[in-house]
Motif scaffolding. Structure first.
Motif, PDB file in Angstrom:
ATOM      1  N   GLY A 182      -0.467  28.308   5.284  1.00 37.89           N
ATOM      2  CA  GLY A 182      -0.159  26.898   5.184  1.00 37.89           C
ATOM      3  C   GLY A 182      -1.333  25.992   5.476  1.00 37.89           C
ATOM      4  O   GLY A 182      -1.177  24.771   5.535  1.00 37.89           O
ATOM      5  N   GLU A 183      -2.514  26.560   5.642  1.00 35.41           N
ATOM      6  CA  GLU A 183      -3.697  25.766   5.948  1.00 35.41           C
ATOM      7  C   GLU A 183      -4.350  25.257   4.661  1.00 35.41           C
ATOM      8  O   GLU A 183      -4.321  25.929   3.635  1.00 35.41           O
ATOM      9  CB  GLU A 183      -4.710  26.610   6.733  1.00 35.41           C
ATOM     10  CG  GLU A 183      -4.208  27.081   8.087  1.00 35.41           C
ATOM     11  CD  GLU A 183      -3.905  25.916   9.012  1.00 35.41           C
ATOM     12  OE1 GLU A 183      -4.676  24.928   8.976  1.00 35.41           O
ATOM     13  OE2 GLU A 183      -2.904  25.982   9.744  1.00 35.41           O
ATOM     14  N   LEU A 199       2.799  23.610 -11.218  1.00 35.72           N
ATOM     15  CA  LEU A 199       2.257  23.424  -9.871  1.00 35.72           C
ATOM     16  C   LEU A 199       3.397  23.096  -8.914  1.00 35.72           C
ATOM     17  O   LEU A 199       4.147  22.151  -9.144  1.00 35.72           O
ATOM     18  CB  LEU A 199       1.223  22.293  -9.865  1.00 35.72           C
ATOM     19  CG  LEU A 199       0.041  22.442 -10.827  1.00 35.72           C
ATOM     20  CD1 LEU A 199      -0.874  21.228 -10.728  1.00 35.72           C
ATOM     21  CD2 LEU A 199      -0.729  23.727 -10.543  1.00 35.72           C
ATOM     22  N   GLU A 200       3.517  23.873  -7.847  1.00 39.55           N
ATOM     23  CA  GLU A 200       4.603  23.705  -6.886  1.00 39.55           C
ATOM     24  C   GLU A 200       4.039  23.608  -5.479  1.00 39.55           C
ATOM     25  O   GLU A 200       3.237  24.450  -5.065  1.00 39.55           O
ATOM     26  CB  GLU A 200       5.583  24.878  -6.983  1.00 39.55           C
ATOM     27  CG  GLU A 200       6.623  24.966  -5.890  1.00 39.55           C
ATOM     28  CD  GLU A 200       7.476  23.705  -5.775  1.00 39.55           C
ATOM     29  OE1 GLU A 200       7.615  23.208  -4.642  1.00 39.55           O
ATOM     30  OE2 GLU A 200       7.982  23.226  -6.811  1.00 39.55           O
ATOM     31  N   ALA A 201       4.462  22.582  -4.735  1.00 36.68           N
ATOM     32  CA  ALA A 201       3.962  22.367  -3.383  1.00 36.68           C
ATOM     33  C   ALA A 201       4.451  23.432  -2.407  1.00 36.68           C
ATOM     34  O   ALA A 201       3.725  23.809  -1.470  1.00 36.68           O
ATOM     35  CB  ALA A 201       4.357  20.974  -2.889  1.00 36.68           C
ATOM     36  N   ARG A 202       5.664  23.937  -2.592  1.00 35.32           N
ATOM     37  CA  ARG A 202       6.224  24.928  -1.671  1.00 35.32           C
ATOM     38  C   ARG A 202       5.542  26.280  -1.851  1.00 35.32           C
ATOM     39  O   ARG A 202       4.887  26.531  -2.864  1.00 35.32           O
ATOM     40  CB  ARG A 202       7.729  25.086  -1.904  1.00 35.32           C
ATOM     41  CG  ARG A 202       8.537  23.827  -1.613  1.00 35.32           C
ATOM     42  CD  ARG A 202       9.976  24.023  -2.068  1.00 35.32           C
ATOM     43  NE  ARG A 202      10.791  22.847  -1.803  1.00 35.32           N
ATOM     44  CZ  ARG A 202      11.500  22.655  -0.688  1.00 35.32           C
ATOM     45  NH1 ARG A 202      11.504  23.592   0.255  1.00 35.32           N
ATOM     46  NH2 ARG A 202      12.205  21.564  -0.522  1.00 35.32           N
ATOM     47  N   ARG A 211       2.024  26.595  -3.526  1.00 40.02           N
ATOM     48  CA  ARG A 211       1.110  25.995  -2.541  1.00 40.02           C
ATOM     49  C   ARG A 211       0.088  25.058  -3.206  1.00 40.02           C
ATOM     50  O   ARG A 211      -1.053  24.954  -2.784  1.00 40.02           O
ATOM     51  CB  ARG A 211       0.381  27.077  -1.735  1.00 40.02           C
ATOM     52  CG  ARG A 211       1.299  28.043  -0.991  1.00 40.02           C
ATOM     53  CD  ARG A 211       0.500  28.989  -0.100  1.00 40.02           C
ATOM     54  NE  ARG A 211       1.352  29.929   0.593  1.00 40.02           N
ATOM     55  CZ  ARG A 211       1.684  31.122   0.113  1.00 40.02           C
ATOM     56  NH1 ARG A 211       1.211  31.510  -1.072  1.00 40.02           N
ATOM     57  NH2 ARG A 211       2.454  31.933   0.798  1.00 40.02           N
ATOM     58  N   HIS A 212       0.527  24.368  -4.243  1.00 36.09           N
ATOM     59  CA  HIS A 212      -0.309  23.379  -4.940  1.00 36.09           C
ATOM     60  C   HIS A 212       0.427  22.038  -4.921  1.00 36.09           C
ATOM     61  O   HIS A 212       1.323  21.815  -5.744  1.00 36.09           O
ATOM     62  CB  HIS A 212      -0.595  23.807  -6.382  1.00 36.09           C
ATOM     63  CG  HIS A 212      -1.675  24.829  -6.508  1.00 36.09           C
ATOM     64  ND1 HIS A 212      -1.550  26.112  -6.030  1.00 36.09           N
ATOM     65  CD2 HIS A 212      -2.916  24.761  -7.088  1.00 36.09           C
ATOM     66  CE1 HIS A 212      -2.662  26.799  -6.299  1.00 36.09           C
ATOM     67  NE2 HIS A 212      -3.502  25.988  -6.939  1.00 36.09           N
ATOM     68  N   VAL A 225      -7.941  21.536  -6.426  1.00 34.61           N
ATOM     69  CA  VAL A 225      -8.194  22.045  -7.759  1.00 34.61           C
ATOM     70  C   VAL A 225      -7.733  20.996  -8.758  1.00 34.61           C
ATOM     71  O   VAL A 225      -6.732  20.311  -8.523  1.00 34.61           O
ATOM     72  CB  VAL A 225      -7.462  23.385  -7.998  1.00 34.61           C
ATOM     73  CG1 VAL A 225      -5.956  23.219  -7.886  1.00 34.61           C
ATOM     74  CG2 VAL A 225      -7.828  23.976  -9.356  1.00 34.61           C
ATOM     75  N   THR A 226      -8.453  20.839  -9.845  1.00 31.75           N
ATOM     76  CA  THR A 226      -8.072  19.906 -10.900  1.00 31.75           C
ATOM     77  C   THR A 226      -7.785  20.682 -12.174  1.00 31.75           C
ATOM     78  O   THR A 226      -8.602  21.510 -12.601  1.00 31.75           O
ATOM     79  CB  THR A 226      -9.177  18.864 -11.156  1.00 31.75           C
ATOM     80  OG1 THR A 226      -9.363  18.087  -9.972  1.00 31.75           O
ATOM     81  CG2 THR A 226      -8.794  17.939 -12.306  1.00 31.75           C
TER      82      THR A 226
END
Length: 577
Positions: free
Chosen positions: A152-153, A34-37, A128-129, A158-159
């Motif tokens: 980006g909205e 899981l990657e935020a970017r 995007r997580h 999600v789990t």
């Protein structure tokens, strides 16, 4: 058995998280990253790749993909303010199968690490997580992430459920804060500005550490024509000054003609940090890489230290997930990795102090360096990188060579304990806890092969000059089969054909390895052992006389929390080996 979404949730798609997911994948386990970017970081950060990391990339099946983005034998020279070379770091050894130091372009390497995940159907990389929640539910973890769309909205949450979670999301780690562990160490106020340019205007291929009292700097030649400079900012220089083209020209004009003509591809400011988490595990959640420790950049060990974490943790998670070991094995991760990371931080901090000396201190340093260079032994301390602490695991998955007690291993034995009456070796230092060498060897099926390609990426029991099955009981052989321990006999190449015929009827398969270079004989010749057990990460778990094989395996079973559960069945939580 309860089914979870994946085996391991990896938080963060940096090089550590991607390497960990690849190592799990090649051993048959699923990972979700899981990657935020919205994409991988595209600007260069790390620039130094060492032989230990390359060995890991080879295990992951990615070295040939990564190799085009590296340059071997990256020489580092420490120079003073007049350009005089004070020390040269140019190790030429290849004891682990590859040149000791490489320069590399991190974004291109990271891209190959990400692409490597496509090989594994059960593994996924989700951009995007952003992870916002962690829950340890006893027999598994639940990781909650905020999703964002292409614009980006926010797009809901999600789990993901898994057996374990590993935080690899950098210095500001959400995982570390959730764990509540201390982040111990220092963050010096010294700031640096880094500038990467294309079409290298200098063209020298290596690294210069400029210990200039006026302004310390670094100049690095990188693959694909990239040149990096790093300049220290003085305390009275605001960070915003780096946005001034005139100021940046003033930094560069001492190093290159016409700085305004440079094609800058990256410019950033940063502060050196030296911090390490007080613990790397809480229940089913772990830390790795910058989330676990922040490394000053001086010796190029930030990237490599994180890869060491992934290497260590991956095989242990794999063993527990496969039912080969009890969950207690995972406690050895912090035990083994934290001390070495802390030691590496200390060495990097010391290197930074040498770099940043003022005029008086610099003069003393230069004089001392001149004296050291006159003594070959002292000079080689720098030339061969001996000041860099090699990982040695004194506790964890190790067996003491003298006493054969599991869990802790002394660095030497000095003829102490049960070993004393039996050895006439010149060696008194134990190889236990150290990384085993990797020469090129020959077998019946391969010529001039790297040793890791012969032994594989799991357990190995190897003897010098003998058939290892000669010392194993039926119970030992059952343990060997249960845990897929490869039996290997190292032989002079002159005896390989004889041994292949002689050992053909052994009660378990034996791989005969021809020592074509003499490196393996030299290794055993100065160590008081004829038998070694190698861990899946190629570190020596145990070393002994050949006759002590049964005792070694019994101790190893305890040290590694090996289970006797049938193959394919996970060990019971909290069960003993």
């Amino acid at each position: 058995m309860t089914t979870f979404d994946t085996d391991v949730v990896v938080i963060g798609a940096g090089p550590v998280g991607l390497t960990l997911a690849n190592l799990l994948g090649v051993r048959g386990h699923r990972a979700t990253v899981l990657e935020a970017r919205h994409e991988l970081i595209d600007y260069p950060r790390g620039v130094g790749l060492d032989d230990e990391s390359i060995r890991t990339l080879h295990t992951a099946g990615l070295w040939e993909r990564v190799r085009p983005f590296t340059v071997p034998h990256h020489v580092v020279r420490l120079v003073n303010g007049t350009g005089r070379v004070l020390a040269t770091n140019n190790p030429r050894t290849q004891e682990f199968g590859h040149p000791r130091k490489h320069g590399f372009v991190q974004p291109l390497v990271d891209k190959e690490l990400a692409a490597g995940l496509d090989r594994f159907p059960g593994t996924a990389l989700r951009f995007r997580h952003r992870v916002v929640g962690l829950e340890d539910r006893g027999d598994h973890v639940a990781v909650t992430a905020e999703r964002h769309d292409a614009a980006g909205e926010p797009a809901g949450t999600v789990t993901v459920t898994a057996r374990y979670a590993v935080g690899c999301e950098g210095g500001s780690s959400f995982t570390r804060k959730w764990m509540g562990v201390e982040f111990e160490g220092k963050s010096p106020s010294t700031r640096w500005v880094v500038v990467d340019v294309a079409d290298d205007p200098i063209g020298t291929p290596s690294v210069y550490l400029g210990a200039d009292p006026r302004r310390p700097y670094v100049s690095i030649g990188l693959p694909q024509g990239i040149r990096r400079w790093e300049f220290m900012l003085h305390d009275d220089e605001p960070t915003a000054l780096c946005d001034d083209p005139a100021f940046m020209r003033s930094l560069l004009e001492r190093h290159v003609p016409d700085p305004s003509a440079l094609r800058v591809i990256n410019q950033r400011t940063f502060t050196h940090h030296g911090r390490v988490a007080s613990g790397f595990r809480k229940g089913r959640v772990f830390l790795a890489g910058d989330a676990a420790h922040l490394m000053p950049v001086w010796l190029g060990q930030g990237w490599n230290s994180g890869i060491r974490d992934a290497t260590n943790l991956a095989w242990k998670l794999s063993a527990v997930l496969a039912g080969d070991a009890d969950d207690a094995l995972l406690d050895t991760y912090t035990e083994e990795r934290r001390k070495h990371a802390s030691d590496m931080i200390d060495v990097n901090m010391a290197a930074g102090t040498v770099m940043k000396m003022g005029r008086f201190g610099g003069a003393v340093r230069d004089a001392a360096a001149s004296a050291l260079n006159l003594v070959p032994k002292w000079k080689s301390y720098f030339t061969e990188l001996r000041f860099k602490p090699m990982p040695r695991y004194a506790s964890g998955v190790v067996v003491d060579q003298a006493t054969l007690r599991p869990g802790r291993a002394g660095a030497g034995f000095k003829r102490r304990g049960a070993l004393a009456p039996f050895t006439d070796s010149c060696g008194e230092l134990s190889p236990v806890g150290m990384q085993f060498i990797q020469p090129r060897v020959t077998t019946a099926d391969a010529a001039d092969a790297l040793l890791d390609d012969v032994t594989g990426d799991w357990w190995t029991l190897a003897t010098w000059g003998t058939n290892p099955t000669a010392f194993l009981t039926e119970a030992d052989l059952a343990l060997v089969r249960r845990h897929r321990i490869r039996l290997v006999s190292f032989m002079p190449e002159t005896q390989r054909t004889w041994a292949e015929t002689e050992f053909a009827g052994s009660p378990a398969p034996v791989t005969v390895v021809g020592d074509t270079t003499g490196a393996l004989k030299d290794w055993f010749d100065v160590r008081a052992c004829g038998l070694v057990v190698l861990r899946p990460d190629h570190f020596v778990a145990a070393a002994s006389l050949t006759r002590q094989a049964s005792q070694v395996l019994a101790a190893l079973r305890t040290a590694a929390s090996l289970t006797t559960a049938p193959v394919g069945e996970p060990a019971l939580e909290g069960a003993t080996a």
